[in-house]
Design an enzyme around this catalytic site. Structure first.
Site, PDB file in Angstrom:
ATOM      1  N   ARG A  48      16.967  28.065  42.633  1.00  0.00           N
ATOM      2  CA  ARG A  48      15.696  27.525  41.878  1.00  0.00           C
ATOM      3  C   ARG A  48      14.605  26.850  42.674  1.00  0.00           C
ATOM      4  O   ARG A  48      13.686  26.335  42.240  1.00  0.00           O
ATOM      5  CB  ARG A  48      16.233  26.420  40.937  1.00  0.00           C
ATOM      6  CG  ARG A  48      15.280  26.066  39.962  1.00  0.00           C
ATOM      7  CD  ARG A  48      16.085  25.235  38.593  1.00  0.00           C
ATOM      8  NE  ARG A  48      17.015  24.269  39.125  1.00  0.00           N
ATOM      9  CZ  ARG A  48      16.620  23.188  39.541  1.00  0.00           C
ATOM     10  NH1 ARG A  48      15.507  22.964  39.719  1.00  0.00           N
ATOM     11  NH2 ARG A  48      17.703  22.334  39.992  1.00  0.00           N
ATOM     12  N   ASP A 174      -3.494  38.840  33.742  1.00  0.00           N
ATOM     13  CA  ASP A 174      -2.338  39.492  33.641  1.00  0.00           C
ATOM     14  C   ASP A 174      -2.558  41.045  33.797  1.00  0.00           C
ATOM     15  O   ASP A 174      -3.076  41.576  32.988  1.00  0.00           O
ATOM     16  CB  ASP A 174      -1.905  39.194  32.060  1.00  0.00           C
ATOM     17  CG  ASP A 174      -0.583  39.781  31.820  1.00  0.00           C
ATOM     18  OD1 ASP A 174      -0.176  40.747  32.525  1.00  0.00           O
ATOM     19  OD2 ASP A 174       0.327  39.429  30.699  1.00  0.00           O
ATOM     20  N   LYS A 199       7.960  45.613  33.094  1.00  0.00           N
ATOM     21  CA  LYS A 199       7.279  46.929  32.851  1.00  0.00           C
ATOM     22  C   LYS A 199       7.033  47.475  33.815  1.00  0.00           C
ATOM     23  O   LYS A 199       8.393  48.247  34.445  1.00  0.00           O
ATOM     24  CB  LYS A 199       5.888  46.531  32.145  1.00  0.00           C
ATOM     25  CG  LYS A 199       5.859  45.346  31.157  1.00  0.00           C
ATOM     26  CD  LYS A 199       6.814  45.606  30.015  1.00  0.00           C
ATOM     27  CE  LYS A 199       7.047  44.420  29.036  1.00  0.00           C
ATOM     28  NZ  LYS A 199       5.943  43.505  28.749  1.00  0.00           N
TER      29      LYS A 199
HETATM   30  C1  LIG Z   1       5.869  42.287  28.314  1.00  0.00           C
HETATM   31  C2  LIG Z   1       4.611  41.528  28.609  1.00  0.00           C
HETATM   32  C3  LIG Z   1       4.607  40.250  29.174  1.00  0.00           C
HETATM   33  C4  LIG Z   1       6.114  39.442  28.809  1.00  0.00           C
HETATM   34  O1  LIG Z   1       6.533  39.644  29.896  1.00  0.00           O
HETATM   35  P1  LIG Z   1       8.330  39.502  29.775  1.00  0.00           P
HETATM   36  O2  LIG Z   1       8.878  40.043  31.054  1.00  0.00           O
HETATM   37  O3  LIG Z   1       8.825  40.236  28.457  1.00  0.00           O
HETATM   38  O4  LIG Z   1       8.636  38.088  29.567  1.00  0.00           O
HETATM   39  C5  LIG Z   1       3.520  39.439  29.592  1.00  0.00           C
HETATM   40  N1  LIG Z   1       2.250  40.428  29.650  1.00  0.00           N
HETATM   41  C6  LIG Z   1       2.223  41.563  29.173  1.00  0.00           C
HETATM   42  C7  LIG Z   1       0.846  42.580  29.183  1.00  0.00           C
HETATM   43  C8  LIG Z   1       3.175  42.281  28.947  1.00  0.00           C
HETATM   44  O5  LIG Z   1       3.319  43.776  28.434  1.00  0.00           O
END
Ligand SMILES: *Cc1c(COP(=O)(O)O)cnc(C)c1O
Length: 380
Positions: A48, A174, A199
């Site tokens: 952590r 993001d 992803k």
């Molecule tokens: C899936 C996703 C998230 C969140 O990610 P998790 O791993 O599910 O917490 C954030 N931003 C985008 C663009 C995503 O596709």
């Protein structure tokens, strides 16, 4: 070319690896310990604290891929996003967010920012001018995504980074949809890059993690918040992530290639109304995408013509999976109007260009011609 002097495919394979000096194995050893010796140590190691060997290995690899100074890997994309917000903001601050961001981030803003004493403004569209108009005296963070979900809207990353600099804001992107192979926002002046590693970085639909890449100053500022919020990973998961990252460039190249082929085939097809893919010259963001992206990505959307219902189309598919999530080696489709954007009213969906005939496709690494055949045979 990355900071290491190597190209992305090489960085994917080699950056951050732990040398196995004991046995000479070619892979990073997996250190499973959550308890470490404390005598004569500079730093205490603990999962952590985000400083165990396998955590550092993948953080260094992702950092090299994004051409940043320092990184952190966390237990999910949302752990990364919430930790970044909590690190950068305090009571009385204001954030500007793109309206069309990931649903979970939208939900976080709506339900959690108030608890932190932070206010926010959602801005729609891709015009940098609109973001500028939303800046207040107490604005601290400018948060956005590109390409956007589900219509692959493109925002000018360099212009957003510049706007943030001019107003002493921290710019946060993001970068999940593009992946570090197609877009490196730090090279355009963005301060913080976030990934849902679940992803493309993981890429096999079997891992959940998040990543942050930034400069040394912000990484330092994140440390205390991250320790308190506690979204860390164990060594075994990190080893699986490292294995996935080694093929990231290879996978994304194939996904880019397949997506382009599919977009070109669907575009102008008599049973398809619209195709949204930044690689097509018809896409409103094409010119900006061409300037800032190295590949146009594996995500595209299209709307069915002739009144064909999205659900019927999905049932007709034989190869392409009907599954929520994206970025895997297997191609999959979702219907935004009943999944990611189901919570919007019908009128708001229509305004956002998301009708009941819209399909979002995450293109995998299968043979492109096989994918095209399946997508065409399902058309009404
Ligand atoms: C899936 C996703 C998230 C969140 O990610 P998790 O791993 O599910 O917490 C954030 N931003 C985008 C663009 C995503 O596709």
């Amino acid at each position: 070319m990355s900071k290491t002097g190597f190209k992305k495919d090489t960085v994917c394979v080699h950056a951050g690896s732990i040398k196995d000096s004991q046995f000479g194995g070619v892979n990073s050893p997996i250190y499973t310990s959550s308890a470490f010796e404390f005598l004569d140590q500079e730093d205490s190691q603990y999962p952590r604290y985000f400083n165990t060997p396998n955590q550092k290995a993948i953080s260094d690899k992702i950092c090299a891929l994004e051409e940043g100074e320092a990184g952190m890997v966390l237990s999910s994309g949302m752990a990364a996003i919430s930790t970044v917000f909590a690190s950068l903001l305090k009571v009385g601050d204001h954030v500007i967010l793109q309206e069309a961001i990931y649903g979970g981030t939208h939900y976080f803003a709506k339900t959690q920012l108030e608890k932190l004493g932070v206010t926010y403004t959602m801005v729609s569209g891709t015009s940098v001018e609109h973001y500028k108009n939303a800046i207040q005296d107490n604005t601290k963070v400018l948060y956005f995504e590109t390409p956007g979900n589900p219509l692959l809207d493109i925002i000018d990353v360099e212009a957003m980074a510049l706007l943030a600099k001019e107003h002493q804001l921290t710019s946060v992107i993001d970068n999940t949809f593009a992946s570090p192979i197609n877009l490196n926002p730090i090279s355009f002046g963005v301060d913080v890059v976030i990934h849902s590693g679940t992803k493309y970085l993981g890429g096999h639909s079997d891992l959940c993690f998040g990543a942050v890449v930034t400069n040394n100053r912000i990484r330092q500022a994140m440390q205390n918040t991250a320790i308190n919020w506690g979204g860390s990973l164990n060594g075994q998961t990190c080893a699986l992530i490292e294995r996935s990252l080694k093929t990231l460039a290879l996978r994304v190249h194939q996904q880019n290639h397949n997506a382009m082929k599919i977009a070109e085939t669907l575009y102008g097809h008599k049973s398809v109304d619209q195709v949204y893919y930044p690689g097509l010259p018809s896409h409103p963001g094409h010119e900006v995408a061409k300037r800032q992206m190295k590949g146009f990505g594996g995500m595209l959307s299209f709307s069915l013509g002739g009144g064909q219902r999205a659900e019927q189309y999905c049932r007709n598919l034989k190869l392409v999976a009907t599954a929520v999530s994206l970025g895997g080696i297997e191609s999959s489709v979702t219907i935004p109007s009943i999944t990611s954007h189901a919570k919007l009213s019908a009128a708001d969906r229509e305004k956002a260009g998301i009708n009941d005939h819209l399909i979002r496709l995450s293109v995998g690494i299968e043979d492109g011609e096989d994918l095209v055949s399946d997508l065409l045979q399902a058309l009404g």
